[in-house]
Design a protein around this motif. Structure first.
Motif, mmCIF file in Angstrom:
data_model
loop_
_atom_site.group_PDB
_atom_site.id
_atom_site.type_symbol
_atom_site.label_atom_id
_atom_site.label_comp_id
_atom_site.label_asym_id
_atom_site.label_seq_id
_atom_site.Cartn_x
_atom_site.Cartn_y
_atom_site.Cartn_z
ATOM 1 N N GLY A 95 2.144 23.646 -11.286
ATOM 2 C CA GLY A 95 2.440 23.753 -9.861
ATOM 3 C C GLY A 95 3.320 22.642 -9.339
ATOM 4 N N VAL A 96 4.059 21.977 -10.239
ATOM 5 C CA VAL A 96 4.968 20.895 -9.843
ATOM 6 C C VAL A 96 6.328 21.130 -10.493
ATOM 7 C CG1 VAL A 96 3.152 19.179 -9.528
ATOM 8 C CG2 VAL A 96 4.187 19.466 -11.779
ATOM 9 N N LYS A 97 7.311 20.407 -10.000
ATOM 10 C CA LYS A 97 8.648 20.474 -10.583
ATOM 11 C C LYS A 97 9.115 19.071 -10.922
ATOM 12 C CE LYS A 97 11.044 20.461 -6.099
ATOM 13 N NZ LYS A 97 9.855 20.186 -5.302
ATOM 14 N N ASP A 98 10.102 18.968 -11.775
ATOM 15 C CA ASP A 98 10.630 17.658 -12.137
ATOM 16 C C ASP A 98 11.096 16.909 -10.894
ATOM 17 O OD1 ASP A 98 10.154 18.325 -14.708
ATOM 18 O OD2 ASP A 98 12.245 18.429 -15.365
ATOM 19 N N GLY A 99 10.741 15.657 -10.803
ATOM 20 C CA GLY A 99 11.132 14.836 -9.658
ATOM 21 C C GLY A 99 10.039 14.699 -8.620
ATOM 22 N N ASP A 100 9.030 15.597 -8.653
ATOM 23 C CA ASP A 100 7.881 15.423 -7.759
ATOM 24 C C ASP A 100 7.170 14.113 -8.104
ATOM 25 O OD1 ASP A 100 8.321 17.744 -6.412
ATOM 26 O OD2 ASP A 100 6.763 18.908 -7.429
ATOM 27 N N LYS A 101 6.497 13.550 -7.116
ATOM 28 C CA LYS A 101 5.779 12.292 -7.343
ATOM 29 C C LYS A 101 4.288 12.461 -7.136
ATOM 30 C CE LYS A 101 9.324 8.784 -6.606
ATOM 31 N NZ LYS A 101 9.657 7.516 -5.923
ATOM 32 N N ILE A 102 3.522 11.884 -8.040
ATOM 33 C CA ILE A 102 2.072 11.822 -7.888
ATOM 34 C C ILE A 102 1.734 10.512 -7.192
ATOM 35 C CG2 ILE A 102 1.711 10.773 -10.169
ATOM 36 C CD1 ILE A 102 -0.652 13.379 -8.678
ATOM 37 N N LEU A 103 0.843 10.588 -6.203
ATOM 38 C CA LEU A 103 0.486 9.415 -5.403
ATOM 39 C C LEU A 103 -0.992 9.089 -5.584
ATOM 40 C CD1 LEU A 103 2.251 10.421 -2.042
ATOM 41 C CD2 LEU A 103 3.240 9.173 -3.973
ATOM 42 N N PHE A 104 -1.283 7.825 -5.833
ATOM 43 C CA PHE A 104 -2.658 7.318 -5.868
ATOM 44 C C PHE A 104 -2.787 6.334 -4.706
ATOM 45 C CE2 PHE A 104 -2.662 9.383 -9.764
ATOM 46 C CZ PHE A 104 -3.851 9.251 -10.462
ATOM 47 N N ILE A 105 -3.511 6.735 -3.662
ATOM 48 C CA ILE A 105 -3.579 5.957 -2.427
ATOM 49 C C ILE A 105 -4.932 5.271 -2.336
ATOM 50 C CG2 ILE A 105 -3.373 6.042 0.089
ATOM 51 C CD1 ILE A 105 -1.920 8.808 -0.401
ATOM 52 N N ARG A 106 -4.905 3.957 -2.208
ATOM 53 C CA ARG A 106 -6.119 3.150 -2.141
ATOM 54 C C ARG A 106 -6.185 2.467 -0.784
ATOM 55 N NH1 ARG A 106 -6.375 -1.038 -6.831
ATOM 56 N NH2 ARG A 106 -4.232 -1.254 -6.125
ATOM 57 N N SER A 107 -7.265 2.682 -0.057
ATOM 58 C CA SER A 107 -7.446 2.024 1.242
ATOM 59 C C SER A 107 -7.935 0.602 1.024
ATOM 60 C CB SER A 107 -8.447 2.790 2.114
ATOM 61 O OG SER A 107 -7.951 4.069 2.429
ATOM 62 N N THR A 108 -7.230 -0.353 1.597
ATOM 63 C CA THR A 108 -7.642 -1.744 1.466
ATOM 64 C C THR A 108 -8.573 -2.158 2.592
ATOM 65 O OG1 THR A 108 -5.591 -2.391 2.581
ATOM 66 C CG2 THR A 108 -5.584 -2.400 0.182
ATOM 67 N N ASP A 109 -8.467 -1.497 3.744
ATOM 68 C CA ASP A 109 -9.423 -1.648 4.836
ATOM 69 C C ASP A 109 -9.249 -0.440 5.727
ATOM 70 O OD1 ASP A 109 -7.267 -2.130 6.688
ATOM 71 O OD2 ASP A 109 -7.253 -4.231 6.072
ATOM 72 N N GLN A 110 -9.818 -0.472 6.930
ATOM 73 C CA GLN A 110 -9.785 0.700 7.800
ATOM 74 C C GLN A 110 -8.376 1.049 8.266
ATOM 75 O OE1 GLN A 110 -12.560 -0.141 10.962
ATOM 76 N NE2 GLN A 110 -14.228 0.862 9.878
ATOM 77 N N ASN A 111 -7.489 0.085 8.284
ATOM 78 C CA ASN A 111 -6.174 0.319 8.884
ATOM 79 C C ASN A 111 -5.008 0.287 7.903
ATOM 80 O OD1 ASN A 111 -7.278 0.389 11.584
ATOM 81 N ND2 ASN A 111 -7.550 -1.823 11.401
ATOM 82 N N THR A 112 -5.207 -0.203 6.689
ATOM 83 C CA THR A 112 -4.094 -0.333 5.759
ATOM 84 C C THR A 112 -4.447 0.251 4.390
ATOM 85 O OG1 THR A 112 -4.809 -2.539 5.055
ATOM 86 C CG2 THR A 112 -3.252 -2.424 6.882
ATOM 87 N N SER A 113 -3.427 0.570 3.628
ATOM 88 C CA SER A 113 -3.627 1.099 2.284
ATOM 89 C C SER A 113 -2.411 0.748 1.440
ATOM 90 C CB SER A 113 -3.817 2.623 2.323
ATOM 91 O OG SER A 113 -2.654 3.254 2.826
ATOM 92 N N ASP A 114 -2.561 0.858 0.125
ATOM 93 C CA ASP A 114 -1.413 0.709 -0.750
ATOM 94 C C ASP A 114 -1.343 1.930 -1.655
ATOM 95 O OD1 ASP A 114 -2.341 -0.168 -3.714
ATOM 96 O OD2 ASP A 114 -3.736 -0.978 -2.242
ATOM 97 N N THR A 115 -0.138 2.275 -2.068
ATOM 98 C CA THR A 115 0.087 3.507 -2.812
ATOM 99 C C THR A 115 0.776 3.223 -4.136
ATOM 100 O OG1 THR A 115 0.286 4.786 -0.758
ATOM 101 C CG2 THR A 115 1.177 5.784 -2.759
ATOM 102 N N LEU A 116 0.189 3.750 -5.212
ATOM 103 C CA LEU A 116 0.820 3.732 -6.525
ATOM 104 C C LEU A 116 1.441 5.105 -6.741
ATOM 105 C CD1 LEU A 116 -2.070 2.094 -8.615
ATOM 106 C CD2 LEU A 116 -0.144 0.947 -7.501
#
Length: 375
Positions: free
Chosen positions: A39-60
């Protein structure tokens, strides 16, 4: 929901057998996720989103090619929750990941069937979720039943549904307590304890028996902060005073209300809170039964700054005839921090001297406790 984790320290002494060296070695190398998605095509990106607190997050993120990807990262402290999705797709999957080598397989258009293997922490998450799932389904069905009964103004049905809520909550509490008892070495255990609004007198012995690696994990550290905050409003402690505005615009303090009765129930709620509104008929019944015997109630609303009228309307609609105050600051209210409130409804029962004698009494448990105290 409150998890009444009545577990003895003795049940957790097996944690001393944990190979802490192996856990710490796992910490150092980071994680690798080898993924394969349809269900994906070349160039699509997988995102792993981690919340660091209630208001911010970082994404791999990593680019997908030929339906495959390899993503690397690091969990600094044991294990953490990540929200996984493919960019431009709305569906998400929550994973509890540690520093392991993992495999991910699934369909990007149906993450309900996503499979992640290789992470002991995620395996624990899945094990717990599988036991809890039927109870969660029952809760959703009861929510609909309650809503239908409320539309029909069927108070008898509403009371019956509320009783079923209490019964299922008891089952959920047992599932959680059993998992913690049987998995003292798991990073997921710290997460579950953290998410149970329990008394330090119950939770602290459990926390003290956890392995050093679990204590120093992301959720272990947050648990310690939580325990420190709860200790200031624990049973047996004098309830901190606070004040706010009544619906009429006058200032009213907790101490003023406490001085007028034998026991005072501090009820944290809000007009937007469905479970609070569901519990209100039970609270009304308790107030009518015990007010003349010395019970007072102080409602503390966590309504938003723009919701003054909604707050007042909820008071009228639910027939809440006791003291009410709010600073209309939502979760930013100083009263939230003062009482370490993380979820509502949340209640604190204090005696005539302002000493906390019970917390989070709902349903039949509220009536039973008041009957015991106000004979």
């Amino acid at each position: 929901m409150n998890y009444l984790l009545k577990i003895s320290t003795l049940s957790l002494v097996l944690v001393t057998l944990l190979n802490v060296t192996a856990v710490n070695a796992q910490q150092a190398k980071g994680f690798t996720v080898k993924g394969e998605l349809s269900g994906v095509k070349d160039g699509d990106k997988i995102l792993f989103i981690r919340s660091t607190d209630q208001n911010t997050s970082d994404t791999l993120s990593q680019t997908i090619k030929g339906g495959k990807f390899v993503l690397k990262g690091t969990v600094n402290n044991g294990a953490e929750f990540f929200s996984i999705r493919v960019a431009d797709k709305r569906i998400r999957y929550n994973a509890f990941l540690d520093n392991s080598i993992m495999n991910l397989k699934g369909n990007a258009d149906d993450f309900s069937q996503l499979i992640i293997t290789g992470s002991p922490a995620h395996a624990d998450h899945l094990k717990y979720s599988a036991v809890m799932a039927p109870l969660t389904t029952s809760m959703r069905a009861l929510n609909k039943e309650y809503g239908d009964a409320k539309k029909d103004n069927n108070s008898e049905k509403m009371a019956a549904v509320s009783q079923k809520f209490d019964e299922i909550e008891g089952e959920q509490e047992k599932v959680t307590a059993d998992f913690i008892k049987n998995n003292p070495q798991s990073y997921y255990t710290a997460y579950l304890i953290l998410n149970g609004d329990v008394e330090p007198s119950i939770t602290l012995p459990i926390y003290n028996a956890l392995a050093a690696a679990v204590k120093n994990s992301t959720y272990g550290l947050k648990l310690k902060d939580r325990l420190d905050a709860l200790a200031k409003v624990a049973i047996g402690v004098k309830a901190p005073d606070f004040s706010a505005q009544t619906p009429e615009g006058t200032t009213l303090s907790l101490n003023e209300v406490v001085a007028k009765g034998k026991y005072t129930l501090i009820d944290f709620w809000a007009s937007w809170c469905g479970p609070c509104r569901q519990e209100n008929p039970n609270l009304v019944a308790a107030y009518e039964k015990f007010h003349d015997k010395g019970l007072n109630v102080l409602g503390v609303s966590l309504d938003k700054p723009t919701a003054a009228e909604a707050w007042k309307k909820a008071i009228a609609d639910d027939k809440l005839t006791w003291y009410q105050i709010s600073d209309l600051q939502y979760w930013q209210s100083p009263m939230v921090k003062l009482y370490a409130v993380r979820g509502i409804p949340h209640s604190v029962l204090v005696d005539a001297k302002g000493i906390i004698v019970a917390k989070d009494l709902r349903g039949k448990a509220l009536h039973d406790k008041l009957a015991e105290l106000l004979k």
